[in-house]
Design a protein around this motif. Sequence first.
Motif, PDB file in Angstrom:
ATOM      1  N   CYS A   1      49.411  73.965 -64.446  1.00 33.35           N
ATOM      2  CA  CYS A   1      49.804  75.383 -64.893  1.00 33.35           C
ATOM      3  C   CYS A   1      48.540  75.881 -65.583  1.00 33.35           C
ATOM      4  O   CYS A   1      48.182  75.289 -66.581  1.00 33.35           O
ATOM      5  CB  CYS A   1      51.017  75.445 -65.412  1.00 33.35           C
ATOM      6  N   TYR A   2      48.206  77.121 -65.087  1.00 32.21           N
ATOM      7  CA  TYR A   2      46.969  77.584 -65.594  1.00 32.21           C
ATOM      8  C   TYR A   2      47.472  78.282 -66.855  1.00 32.21           C
ATOM      9  O   TYR A   2      46.769  78.787 -67.779  1.00 32.21           O
ATOM     10  CB  TYR A   2      46.385  78.909 -64.841  1.00 32.21           C
ATOM     11  N   GLY A   3      48.740  78.740 -67.202  1.00 31.89           N
ATOM     12  CA  GLY A   3      49.402  79.363 -68.279  1.00 31.89           C
ATOM     13  C   GLY A   3      50.162  80.628 -67.928  1.00 31.89           C
ATOM     14  O   GLY A   3      50.061  81.241 -66.690  1.00 31.89           O
ATOM     15  N   GLU A   4      51.414  80.944 -68.565  1.00 30.75           N
ATOM     16  CA  GLU A   4      52.457  81.640 -68.233  1.00 30.75           C
ATOM     17  C   GLU A   4      51.749  83.242 -68.073  1.00 30.75           C
ATOM     18  O   GLU A   4      52.195  83.958 -67.196  1.00 30.75           O
ATOM     19  CB  GLU A   4      53.367  81.748 -69.360  1.00 30.75           C
ATOM     20  N   GLN A   5      50.651  83.376 -68.778  1.00 26.84           N
ATOM     21  CA  GLN A   5      50.010  84.685 -68.726  1.00 26.84           C
ATOM     22  C   GLN A   5      48.837  84.822 -67.892  1.00 26.84           C
ATOM     23  O   GLN A   5      48.286  85.874 -67.502  1.00 26.84           O
ATOM     24  CB  GLN A   5      49.673  85.289 -70.153  1.00 26.84           C
ATOM     25  N   HIS A   6      48.501  83.650 -67.158  1.00 27.05           N
ATOM     26  CA  HIS A   6      47.299  83.591 -66.284  1.00 27.05           C
ATOM     27  C   HIS A   6      47.893  84.280 -64.775  1.00 27.05           C
ATOM     28  O   HIS A   6      48.975  84.064 -64.392  1.00 27.05           O
ATOM     29  CB  HIS A   6      46.977  82.280 -66.067  1.00 27.05           C
ATOM     30  N   PRO A   7      47.035  85.084 -64.246  1.00 31.48           N
ATOM     31  CA  PRO A   7      47.397  85.622 -62.941  1.00 31.48           C
ATOM     32  C   PRO A   7      47.390  84.590 -61.922  1.00 31.48           C
ATOM     33  O   PRO A   7      48.185  84.948 -60.956  1.00 31.48           O
ATOM     34  CB  PRO A   7      46.398  86.786 -62.743  1.00 31.48           C
ATOM     35  N   PHE A   8      46.737  83.410 -62.020  1.00 28.66           N
ATOM     36  CA  PHE A   8      46.881  82.445 -60.783  1.00 28.66           C
ATOM     37  C   PHE A   8      48.224  81.659 -61.059  1.00 28.66           C
ATOM     38  O   PHE A   8      48.184  80.966 -62.067  1.00 28.66           O
ATOM     39  CB  PHE A   8      45.559  81.353 -60.925  1.00 28.66           C
ATOM     40  N   LYS A   9      48.913  81.741 -60.133  1.00 26.28           N
ATOM     41  CA  LYS A   9      50.316  80.958 -60.224  1.00 26.28           C
ATOM     42  C   LYS A   9      50.388  79.944 -59.065  1.00 26.28           C
ATOM     43  O   LYS A   9      50.172  80.182 -57.782  1.00 26.28           O
ATOM     44  CB  LYS A   9      51.326  81.974 -59.959  1.00 26.28           C
ATOM     45  N   VAL A  10      50.546  78.879 -59.518  1.00 30.78           N
ATOM     46  CA  VAL A  10      50.527  77.574 -58.434  1.00 30.78           C
ATOM     47  C   VAL A  10      51.635  77.550 -57.557  1.00 30.78           C
ATOM     48  O   VAL A  10      51.648  77.063 -56.390  1.00 30.78           O
ATOM     49  CB  VAL A  10      50.795  76.114 -59.544  1.00 30.78           C
ATOM     50  N   GLN A  11      52.690  78.292 -57.953  1.00 27.94           N
ATOM     51  CA  GLN A  11      53.968  78.409 -57.111  1.00 27.94           C
ATOM     52  C   GLN A  11      53.841  79.087 -55.851  1.00 27.94           C
ATOM     53  O   GLN A  11      54.424  78.731 -54.676  1.00 27.94           O
ATOM     54  CB  GLN A  11      54.900  79.149 -57.801  1.00 27.94           C
ATOM     55  N   ARG A  12      52.663  79.944 -55.647  1.00 26.94           N
ATOM     56  CA  ARG A  12      52.541  80.631 -54.359  1.00 26.94           C
ATOM     57  C   ARG A  12      51.998  79.661 -53.180  1.00 26.94           C
ATOM     58  O   ARG A  12      52.527  79.873 -52.219  1.00 26.94           O
ATOM     59  CB  ARG A  12      51.189  81.365 -54.544  1.00 26.94           C
ATOM     60  N   TYR A  13      51.710  78.406 -53.477  1.00 31.18           N
ATOM     61  CA  TYR A  13      51.574  77.385 -52.386  1.00 31.18           C
ATOM     62  C   TYR A  13      52.951  76.960 -51.935  1.00 31.18           C
ATOM     63  O   TYR A  13      53.149  76.905 -50.755  1.00 31.18           O
ATOM     64  CB  TYR A  13      50.827  76.077 -52.790  1.00 31.18           C
ATOM     65  N   ARG A  14      53.885  76.733 -52.743  1.00 25.82           N
ATOM     66  CA  ARG A  14      55.285  76.322 -52.118  1.00 25.82           C
ATOM     67  C   ARG A  14      55.766  77.447 -51.566  1.00 25.82           C
ATOM     68  O   ARG A  14      56.418  77.366 -50.513  1.00 25.82           O
ATOM     69  CB  ARG A  14      56.141  76.093 -53.575  1.00 25.82           C
ATOM     70  N   LEU A  15      55.725  78.728 -52.000  1.00 29.10           N
ATOM     71  CA  LEU A  15      56.095  79.969 -51.269  1.00 29.10           C
ATOM     72  C   LEU A  15      55.666  80.132 -49.879  1.00 29.10           C
ATOM     73  O   LEU A  15      56.294  80.540 -48.916  1.00 29.10           O
ATOM     74  CB  LEU A  15      55.934  81.191 -52.121  1.00 29.10           C
ATOM     75  N   ALA A  16      54.452  79.806 -49.690  1.00 29.25           N
ATOM     76  CA  ALA A  16      53.715  79.875 -48.461  1.00 29.25           C
ATOM     77  C   ALA A  16      54.156  78.895 -47.413  1.00 29.25           C
ATOM     78  O   ALA A  16      54.354  79.211 -46.193  1.00 29.25           O
ATOM     79  CB  ALA A  16      52.187  79.903 -48.438  1.00 29.25           C
ATOM     80  N   HIS A  17      54.427  77.675 -47.999  1.00 28.38           N
ATOM     81  CA  HIS A  17      54.874  76.549 -47.098  1.00 28.38           C
ATOM     82  C   HIS A  17      56.367  76.909 -46.784  1.00 28.38           C
ATOM     83  O   HIS A  17      56.844  76.569 -45.664  1.00 28.38           O
ATOM     84  CB  HIS A  17      54.712  75.184 -47.995  1.00 28.38           C
ATOM     85  N   ASP A  18      57.160  77.494 -47.694  1.00 26.48           N
ATOM     86  CA  ASP A  18      58.345  77.661 -47.256  1.00 26.48           C
ATOM     87  C   ASP A  18      58.664  78.931 -46.374  1.00 26.48           C
ATOM     88  O   ASP A  18      59.610  78.797 -45.531  1.00 26.48           O
ATOM     89  CB  ASP A  18      59.141  78.228 -48.511  1.00 26.48           C
ATOM     90  N   LEU A  19      57.662  79.843 -46.295  1.00 21.47           N
ATOM     91  CA  LEU A  19      57.751  80.720 -45.140  1.00 21.47           C
ATOM     92  C   LEU A  19      57.308  80.401 -43.789  1.00 21.47           C
ATOM     93  O   LEU A  19      57.651  80.748 -43.032  1.00 21.47           O
ATOM     94  CB  LEU A  19      56.857  81.982 -45.690  1.00 21.47           C
ATOM     95  N   MET A  20      56.167  79.500 -43.902  1.00 20.51           N
ATOM     96  CA  MET A  20      56.022  78.835 -42.563  1.00 20.51           C
ATOM     97  C   MET A  20      57.032  78.030 -42.129  1.00 20.51           C
ATOM     98  O   MET A  20      57.368  78.189 -40.934  1.00 20.51           O
ATOM     99  CB  MET A  20      54.691  77.971 -42.786  1.00 20.51           C
ATOM    100  N   ALA A  21      57.762  77.239 -42.972  1.00 23.67           N
ATOM    101  CA  ALA A  21      58.919  76.620 -42.282  1.00 23.67           C
ATOM    102  C   ALA A  21      60.058  77.472 -41.763  1.00 23.67           C
ATOM    103  O   ALA A  21      60.774  77.173 -41.073  1.00 23.67           O
ATOM    104  CB  ALA A  21      59.510  75.778 -43.625  1.00 23.67           C
ATOM    105  N   ALA A  22      60.259  78.506 -42.744  1.00 22.64           N
ATOM    106  CA  ALA A  22      61.457  79.644 -42.122  1.00 22.64           C
ATOM    107  C   ALA A  22      61.212  80.010 -40.952  1.00 22.64           C
ATOM    108  O   ALA A  22      61.969  80.414 -39.970  1.00 22.64           O
ATOM    109  CB  ALA A  22      61.491  80.764 -43.194  1.00 22.64           C
ATOM    110  N   TYR A  23      59.793  80.263 -40.336  1.00 25.29           N
ATOM    111  CA  TYR A  23      59.352  80.766 -39.192  1.00 25.29           C
ATOM    112  C   TYR A  23      59.282  79.482 -38.034  1.00 25.29           C
ATOM    113  O   TYR A  23      59.137  79.853 -37.028  1.00 25.29           O
ATOM    114  CB  TYR A  23      57.906  81.313 -39.339  1.00 25.29           C
ATOM    115  N   GLY A  24      59.555  78.368 -38.489  1.00 23.61           N
ATOM    116  CA  GLY A  24      59.459  77.170 -37.524  1.00 23.61           C
ATOM    117  C   GLY A  24      58.247  76.836 -37.208  1.00 23.61           C
ATOM    118  O   GLY A  24      57.871  76.543 -36.165  1.00 23.61           O
ATOM    119  N   LEU A  25      57.271  77.199 -38.152  1.00 22.50           N
ATOM    120  CA  LEU A  25      55.853  76.869 -37.928  1.00 22.50           C
ATOM    121  C   LEU A  25      55.441  75.521 -38.216  1.00 22.50           C
ATOM    122  O   LEU A  25      54.405  75.213 -38.503  1.00 22.50           O
ATOM    123  CB  LEU A  25      54.959  77.956 -38.553  1.00 22.50           C
TER     124      LEU A  25
END
Length: 385
Positions: free
Chosen positions: A17-41
Amino acid sequence: MSRKTALIACADLSGFCYGEQHPFKVQRYRLAHDLMAAYGLLDLPGMSEVRPRPVDEKELLGAHSAEYLDRLREFSEAQEPRADFRYGLGDVENPIFPGVYDWACLGVSGTLEAARLVTEEGFAAAFNLLGGYHHAQKGRASGFSYLNDAVVAINYLRERGKRVVYLDLDAHHGDGVQNAFYDCDRVLTISLHESGVYFFPGTGFENETGEGRGKGYSVNLPLLAHTDDALFMKAFDEVAFPLIAAFDPDVMVTQLGADTFRTDPLTRLEVTTHAYSYIMRKLRALEIPWVGVGGGGYDQMNVARAWTIAWGVMNDREVSPRLPTSFVKLIAQLGYPHRMLLDAMHWAQDDDRNRALDAVEKSIAYVRKHVFPVLIGDYGKRHLT
């Protein structure tokens, strides 16, 4: 027979974690992976999810100084806060957190594996979401980037005699990659980005075209605020695409940052998924072995949508603009608003857009005058007609 494609699998990122106030959020990778899965990709014929091997220090030393690597490792293992601004470490931009060295190595190992897959295993495309740290310099961290995965991977490709195009679509100039190959004629770097006149990292102007043997092999298209889809596609079509075709590389490495989108909180460009998907399709049509890496993007939904589009194009799959119901339910639980995958077009005020148009045309004219003749002379006029 289906094209072989690889998505580099993300490790468990929950400890970073870069920090709660930092704009870079590690969670974005999980979110991208979840969207790919939801589309069957993630269960397509010909595709694989591949876990990379760890990167070793010898590979890192091709891109970074031993002194910098030692300090980064030291700080990564420290129990108390540390900072050394000589190396760009420990400030608001590049915070030190437990395991930061391991975090940085994950991005490098994934991009290195993607390069290996397209050169040694016959993969048509390999995508490392956890890459794209294009600001890291030889001896310092910069711009949320600690190790430069693209430089390490391109060095790997060069060692195997490959000629490489590096195309950077992030809103920020790919300065670390440009600097690494500024005197090289085996790597063509092209960056479309928000102008450094007023924007980090303050580089990437039209007259940065390389030096020595590399003269003419660094290409920059600085864009003003309010550059929209039409202008972004114009810059790509009139400069980037013909130069890639003219250079005729063995491998194409693309940094696919999503911070060009008009809803990104850190940037002032106005690109949407329309231009982004158009460029992905044009790159796919080139039929060049393709290494994709992530990059910037500080609206997490933009990141998920953009990288899902890119992965779909790499696999010749069209992605519906309507988000899958399962993903809509997931993001509702996380507090994200429901957005369609395709943004509405947005036009700036006439004066602002005219300034952006003038800047694009100026950049295009400069590159055509000072860079195109180098590639025409080396690789034939037939590519640029």
